[in-house]
Scaffold this motif. Structure first.
Motif, PDB file in Angstrom:
ATOM      1  N   ILE A   1       0.811  -1.641  -8.863  1.00 25.37           N
ATOM      2  CA  ILE A   1       0.402  -1.394  -7.422  1.00 25.37           C
ATOM      3  C   ILE A   1       0.222  -2.655  -6.752  1.00 25.37           C
ATOM      4  O   ILE A   1       0.731  -2.815  -5.540  1.00 25.37           O
ATOM      5  CB  ILE A   1      -0.921  -0.647  -7.410  1.00 25.37           C
ATOM      6  N   ASN A   2      -0.203  -3.644  -7.351  1.00 27.60           N
ATOM      7  CA  ASN A   2      -0.113  -4.845  -6.559  1.00 27.60           C
ATOM      8  C   ASN A   2       1.103  -5.552  -6.250  1.00 27.60           C
ATOM      9  O   ASN A   2       1.212  -6.069  -5.116  1.00 27.60           O
ATOM     10  CB  ASN A   2      -1.056  -5.936  -7.423  1.00 27.60           C
TER      11      ASN A   2
ATOM     12  N   ALA B   1       5.393  -4.831   0.088  1.00 29.86           N
ATOM     13  CA  ALA B   1       5.616  -4.172   1.349  1.00 29.86           C
ATOM     14  C   ALA B   1       4.647  -4.697   2.395  1.00 29.86           C
ATOM     15  O   ALA B   1       4.963  -4.428   3.719  1.00 29.86           O
ATOM     16  CB  ALA B   1       4.775  -2.559   1.155  1.00 29.86           C
ATOM     17  N   TYR B   2       3.691  -5.529   1.894  1.00 30.70           N
ATOM     18  CA  TYR B   2       2.911  -6.078   3.113  1.00 30.70           C
ATOM     19  C   TYR B   2       2.529  -7.694   2.957  1.00 30.70           C
ATOM     20  O   TYR B   2       1.682  -8.270   2.351  1.00 30.70           O
ATOM     21  CB  TYR B   2       1.247  -5.603   3.151  1.00 30.70           C
ATOM     22  N   PRO B   3       3.946  -8.216   3.010  1.00 32.16           N
ATOM     23  CA  PRO B   3       3.813  -9.804   2.531  1.00 32.16           C
ATOM     24  C   PRO B   3       2.978 -10.615   3.321  1.00 32.16           C
ATOM     25  O   PRO B   3       2.773 -11.805   2.829  1.00 32.16           O
ATOM     26  CB  PRO B   3       5.462 -10.229   2.870  1.00 32.16           C
ATOM     27  N   ASN B   4       2.816 -10.252   4.561  1.00 31.99           N
ATOM     28  CA  ASN B   4       1.659 -11.209   5.413  1.00 31.99           C
ATOM     29  C   ASN B   4       0.253 -10.871   4.948  1.00 31.99           C
ATOM     30  O   ASN B   4      -0.550 -11.616   5.716  1.00 31.99           O
ATOM     31  CB  ASN B   4       1.857 -11.016   6.875  1.00 31.99           C
ATOM     32  N   GLU B   5      -0.005 -10.300   4.136  1.00 31.56           N
ATOM     33  CA  GLU B   5      -1.583  -9.883   3.878  1.00 31.56           C
ATOM     34  C   GLU B   5      -1.942 -10.422   2.275  1.00 31.56           C
ATOM     35  O   GLU B   5      -2.961  -9.868   2.062  1.00 31.56           O
ATOM     36  CB  GLU B   5      -1.725  -8.274   4.123  1.00 31.56           C
ATOM     37  N   ASN B   6      -1.211 -11.213   1.789  1.00 34.17           N
ATOM     38  CA  ASN B   6      -1.417 -11.648   0.651  1.00 34.17           C
ATOM     39  C   ASN B   6      -1.585 -10.661  -0.542  1.00 34.17           C
ATOM     40  O   ASN B   6      -1.810 -11.304  -1.668  1.00 34.17           O
ATOM     41  CB  ASN B   6      -2.567 -12.422   0.566  1.00 34.17           C
ATOM     42  N   ALA B   7      -1.500  -9.285  -0.290  1.00 36.59           N
ATOM     43  CA  ALA B   7      -1.710  -8.424  -1.461  1.00 36.59           C
ATOM     44  C   ALA B   7      -2.812  -8.793  -2.315  1.00 36.59           C
ATOM     45  O   ALA B   7      -2.792  -8.618  -3.635  1.00 36.59           O
ATOM     46  CB  ALA B   7      -0.616  -8.168  -2.263  1.00 36.59           C
ATOM     47  N   GLY B   8      -3.952  -9.033  -1.968  1.00 41.70           N
ATOM     48  CA  GLY B   8      -5.200  -9.232  -2.792  1.00 41.70           C
ATOM     49  C   GLY B   8      -5.114 -10.783  -3.527  1.00 41.70           C
ATOM     50  O   GLY B   8      -5.857 -10.862  -4.424  1.00 41.70           O
ATOM     51  N   GLU B   9      -4.317 -11.687  -3.006  1.00 43.14           N
ATOM     52  CA  GLU B   9      -4.392 -13.024  -3.638  1.00 43.14           C
ATOM     53  C   GLU B   9      -5.727 -13.695  -3.237  1.00 43.14           C
ATOM     54  O   GLU B   9      -6.000 -14.227  -4.193  1.00 43.14           O
ATOM     55  CB  GLU B   9      -3.126 -13.843  -2.763  1.00 43.14           C
TER      56      GLU B   9
ATOM     57  N   MET C   1      -8.942  -4.513   2.825  1.00 41.57           N
ATOM     58  CA  MET C   1      -8.966  -3.710   1.558  1.00 41.57           C
ATOM     59  C   MET C   1      -7.831  -2.689   1.803  1.00 41.57           C
ATOM     60  O   MET C   1      -7.949  -2.075   2.939  1.00 41.57           O
ATOM     61  CB  MET C   1     -10.225  -3.205   1.455  1.00 41.57           C
ATOM     62  N   TYR C   2      -7.056  -2.434   0.562  1.00 48.03           N
ATOM     63  CA  TYR C   2      -5.988  -1.480   0.809  1.00 48.03           C
ATOM     64  C   TYR C   2      -6.284  -0.049   0.675  1.00 48.03           C
ATOM     65  O   TYR C   2      -7.123   0.048  -0.262  1.00 48.03           O
ATOM     66  CB  TYR C   2      -4.918  -1.919  -0.042  1.00 48.03           C
ATOM     67  N   ASN C   3      -5.799   1.064   1.337  1.00 51.27           N
ATOM     68  CA  ASN C   3      -6.432   2.350   1.045  1.00 51.27           C
ATOM     69  C   ASN C   3      -5.311   2.921   0.277  1.00 51.27           C
ATOM     70  O   ASN C   3      -3.866   2.779   0.750  1.00 51.27           O
ATOM     71  CB  ASN C   3      -6.312   3.184   2.598  1.00 51.27           C
ATOM     72  N   ILE C   4      -5.315   3.563  -0.848  1.00 52.61           N
ATOM     73  CA  ILE C   4      -4.460   4.105  -1.771  1.00 52.61           C
ATOM     74  C   ILE C   4      -4.901   5.526  -1.861  1.00 52.61           C
ATOM     75  O   ILE C   4      -5.958   6.123  -2.163  1.00 52.61           O
ATOM     76  CB  ILE C   4      -4.485   3.687  -3.170  1.00 52.61           C
ATOM     77  N   MET C   5      -3.656   6.634  -1.576  1.00 57.17           N
ATOM     78  CA  MET C   5      -3.878   7.935  -1.535  1.00 57.17           C
ATOM     79  C   MET C   5      -3.788   8.486  -3.080  1.00 57.17           C
ATOM     80  O   MET C   5      -2.498   8.215  -3.380  1.00 57.17           O
ATOM     81  CB  MET C   5      -3.251   8.565  -0.420  1.00 57.17           C
ATOM     82  N   ILE C   6      -4.284   9.295  -3.509  1.00 57.63           N
ATOM     83  CA  ILE C   6      -4.114   9.869  -5.009  1.00 57.63           C
ATOM     84  C   ILE C   6      -3.643  11.437  -4.840  1.00 57.63           C
ATOM     85  O   ILE C   6      -4.503  12.170  -4.079  1.00 57.63           O
ATOM     86  CB  ILE C   6      -5.227   9.819  -5.896  1.00 57.63           C
ATOM     87  N   VAL C   7      -2.430  11.884  -4.835  1.00 53.58           N
ATOM     88  CA  VAL C   7      -1.887  13.073  -4.902  1.00 53.58           C
ATOM     89  C   VAL C   7      -1.773  13.657  -6.261  1.00 53.58           C
ATOM     90  O   VAL C   7      -0.813  13.406  -6.815  1.00 53.58           O
ATOM     91  CB  VAL C   7      -0.826  13.344  -3.885  1.00 53.58           C
ATOM     92  N   GLU C   8      -2.685  14.270  -6.776  1.00 49.95           N
ATOM     93  CA  GLU C   8      -2.941  14.561  -8.146  1.00 49.95           C
ATOM     94  C   GLU C   8      -3.805  15.758  -8.314  1.00 49.95           C
ATOM     95  O   GLU C   8      -5.075  15.731  -7.965  1.00 49.95           O
ATOM     96  CB  GLU C   8      -3.464  13.407  -8.989  1.00 49.95           C
TER      97      GLU C   8
END
Length: 222
Positions: free
Chosen positions: A112-113, A119-127, A1-8
């Motif tokens: 985002i996807n 950026a992370y080609p070996n992690e399938n980006a949620g495929e 699971m990817y962690n996304i930071m929101i700076v808002e």
């Protein structure tokens, strides 16, 4: 699971984006300590940052430059500032994408996807998403279990994906319908029942008939 930071610094928008990301299978990192963003990035090491330009203490441009001094983490600017100069500045200083407010929710998720995949080609980006031996291929809309597979419809795919990213938790029928509605699909209560029944039938075909369980009066759980 990817962690996304929101700076808002608009907390209502921060929460709205957080809900959108959670519904799409991401883990969210939020903060109101805008004077400590760089240290938080170092501590939490998110996979991607959604960054506003107008922020307390220092603007997003300066913050992007600061982050770039120690990390190549993908950064998407999300801002109401929509001039060509702002977009050029964001790219020049190390931003990877630029999205203006108000944004389209599904386009933001797609961007985002796409960025995560680069950026992370070996992690399938949620495929793919897997749980208890069941593997869901999101791109081909196919479920696999013990070398057997079955193809899902568009609605079945969305419903199963939502249940799987909330694995181990009870998901209400209303939550599922709201999620599908956000994706521009009209799904009423009866349609949801039909799709759940079809999903269960397809799981029986591949030998996993009890994968989706009903919690009476509460919803569904896998």
């Amino acid at each position: 699971m990817y962690n996304i930071m929101i700076v808002e610094d608009n907390l209502q928008l921060q929460n709205e984006i957080g809900i959108l990301l959670t519904r799409n299978g991401f883990k969210v990192i939020k903060t109101i300590e805008f004077d400590k963003i760089s240290q938080l990035v170092k501590d939490k090491m998110p996979h991607l940052i959604l960054l506003d330009i107008n922020l307390p203490y220092q603007d997003g441009f300066k913050l992007c430059t600061e982050i770039r001094s120690f990390s190549a983490i993908p950064i998407i600017f999300i801002t109401s500032r929509d001039t060509n100069v702002d977009e050029l500045m964001s790219m020049t200083l190390g931003g990877d994408d630029f999205v203006t407010k108000p944004y389209n929710a599904q386009i933001l998720i797609a961007r985002i996807n796409a960025l995560l995949k680069r950026a992370y080609p070996n992690e399938n980006a949620g495929e793919f998403i897997s749980y208890n031996g069941v593997k869901l291929n999101i791109l081909s809309s196919i479920v696999e279990y013990e070398n057997k597979e079955v193809e899902l419809t568009k609605n079945e795919l969305k419903i199963l994906h939502y249940l799987m990213i909330h694995k181990g938790k009870i998901v209400s029928r209303m939550d599922i319908m709201e999620y599908l509605w956000d994706s521009a699909m009209f799904v009423n209560d009866n349609t949801l029942t039909v799709n759940i029944t079809r999903l269960r039938t397809k799981f029986q075909e591949i030998g996993m008939g009890d994968f989706i369980r009903t919690k009476r009066g509460q919803g569904y759980i896998i």
